[in-house]
Enzyme design. Structure first.
Site, PDB file in Angstrom:
ATOM      1  N   GLY A 165       0.822  -1.199   0.000  1.00 42.96           N
ATOM      2  CA  GLY A 165       0.000   0.000   0.000  1.00 42.96           C
ATOM      3  C   GLY A 165       0.858   1.251   0.000  1.00 42.96           C
ATOM      4  N   GLU A 200      13.929   8.374 -16.934  1.00 42.14           N
ATOM      5  CA  GLU A 200      12.574   8.908 -16.739  1.00 42.14           C
ATOM      6  C   GLU A 200      11.708   8.377 -17.876  1.00 42.14           C
ATOM      7  OE1 GLU A 200      11.689  10.697 -14.113  1.00 42.14           O
ATOM      8  OE2 GLU A 200      13.682  11.178 -13.325  1.00 42.14           O
ATOM      9  N   HIS A 207      13.110  11.044  -3.847  1.00 42.77           N
ATOM     10  CA  HIS A 207      13.568   9.753  -4.370  1.00 42.77           C
ATOM     11  C   HIS A 207      14.973   9.875  -4.972  1.00 42.77           C
ATOM     12  CE1 HIS A 207      10.214   6.771  -4.155  1.00 42.77           C
ATOM     13  NE2 HIS A 207       9.590   7.863  -3.784  1.00 42.77           N
ATOM     14  N   SER A 221       3.957   1.980   2.532  1.00 44.30           N
ATOM     15  CA  SER A 221       4.207   0.690   3.187  1.00 44.30           C
ATOM     16  C   SER A 221       5.685   0.369   3.362  1.00 44.30           C
ATOM     17  CB  SER A 221       3.558  -0.437   2.377  1.00 44.30           C
ATOM     18  OG  SER A 221       4.186  -0.549   1.111  1.00 44.30           O
ATOM     19  N   GLY A 222       6.550   1.078   2.637  1.00 46.01           N
ATOM     20  CA  GLY A 222       7.976   0.764   2.667  1.00 46.01           C
ATOM     21  C   GLY A 222       8.415  -0.079   1.484  1.00 46.01           C
ATOM     22  N   LYS A 223       7.512  -0.291   0.530  1.00 46.79           N
ATOM     23  CA  LYS A 223       7.829  -1.152  -0.613  1.00 46.79           C
ATOM     24  C   LYS A 223       8.948  -0.588  -1.473  1.00 46.79           C
ATOM     25  CE  LYS A 223       3.992   0.625  -3.422  1.00 46.79           C
ATOM     26  NZ  LYS A 223       3.572   1.641  -2.466  1.00 46.79           N
ATOM     27  N   SER A 224       9.005   0.727  -1.649  1.00 47.49           N
ATOM     28  CA  SER A 224      10.049   1.324  -2.487  1.00 47.49           C
ATOM     29  C   SER A 224      11.432   1.149  -1.868  1.00 47.49           C
ATOM     30  CB  SER A 224       9.766   2.806  -2.724  1.00 47.49           C
ATOM     31  OG  SER A 224       8.572   2.966  -3.450  1.00 47.49           O
TER      32      SER A 224
END
EC number: 2.7.1.156
Length: 194
Positions: free
Chosen positions: A8, A63, A50, A11-14
């Site tokens: 989500g 990009e 990022h 969530s910390g996924k990146s």
């Protein structure tokens, strides 16, 4: 090897995906395919954050908010690739024109772009969002987007060597990379004699 990492928002996924790629890339050239389109200052701030997070980690950023196949032509063969994220790519492909593109066209276009990327990347780490979890009623265009992303996620998960869901920063393996019997035995023996 292809790894799908989902979770989500926030969530910390990146962070997990980036760490995963850095641990598995070895000496390979590392690519970060960024799919976010910048529409306002808030999005620009997120992109800048990022970039700061990746600084000094050896990533070459591409990009590519749409037309995933164009990213392939900018990469060396067998590079390590982090695609961030499938959710943005799907939205961009569907909603960047005056009228939304139909779901099946978007799914087909993304999966064709993924084929070229899979041939070029090793490992390929893909970040995506969970869909169908909030139970909110949406307009028809948003439902089309959710359906398209859901179908793309299903296909990628089926083809992935590993699938990880990140919940509150904690990775949960949904589909584990298969280890051969010989490799398991070698791990057991090395642990016995260490």
């Amino acid at each position: 090897m292809m790894i799908l990492i989902l979770g989500g928002s926030g969530s910390g996924k990146s962070a997990y995906a980036e760490d995963y790629l850095l641990r598995t890339a070895g000496d390979k050239k590392k690519y970060y395919i960024a799919t976010m389109q910048i529409w306002d200052e808030e999005m620009q701030a997120k992109v800048a954050r990022h970039h700061r997070m990746r600084q000094g980690k050896g990533f070459t950023t591409i990009e590519q908010p749409m037309e995933l196949e164009q990213a392939v032509s900018q990469m060396e063969p067998a590079g390590a690739v982090l695609l961030e994220c499938m959710s943005n790519l799907t939205a961009n492909e569907m909603f960047s024109g005056e009228q939304p593109v139909d779901r099946q066209t978007v799914i087909t276009k993304i999966l064709q772009g993924m084929e070229g990327l899979r041939k070029q990347a090793d490992p390929l780490v893909i970040v995506t969002n969970n869909v169908f979890e909030d139970g909110i009623a949406y307009d028809s265009a948003t439902i089309e987007y959710i359906e398209a992303l859901g179908r793309v996620n299903e296909r990628l998960a089926a083809e992935a060597d590993e699938v990880v869901e990140v919940v509150a920063g904690i990775p949960q393996r949904i589909k584990a990379y298969p280890i051969s019997i010989e490799r398991k035995q070698a791990c057991v023996l090395s642990n016995l004699f260490s």
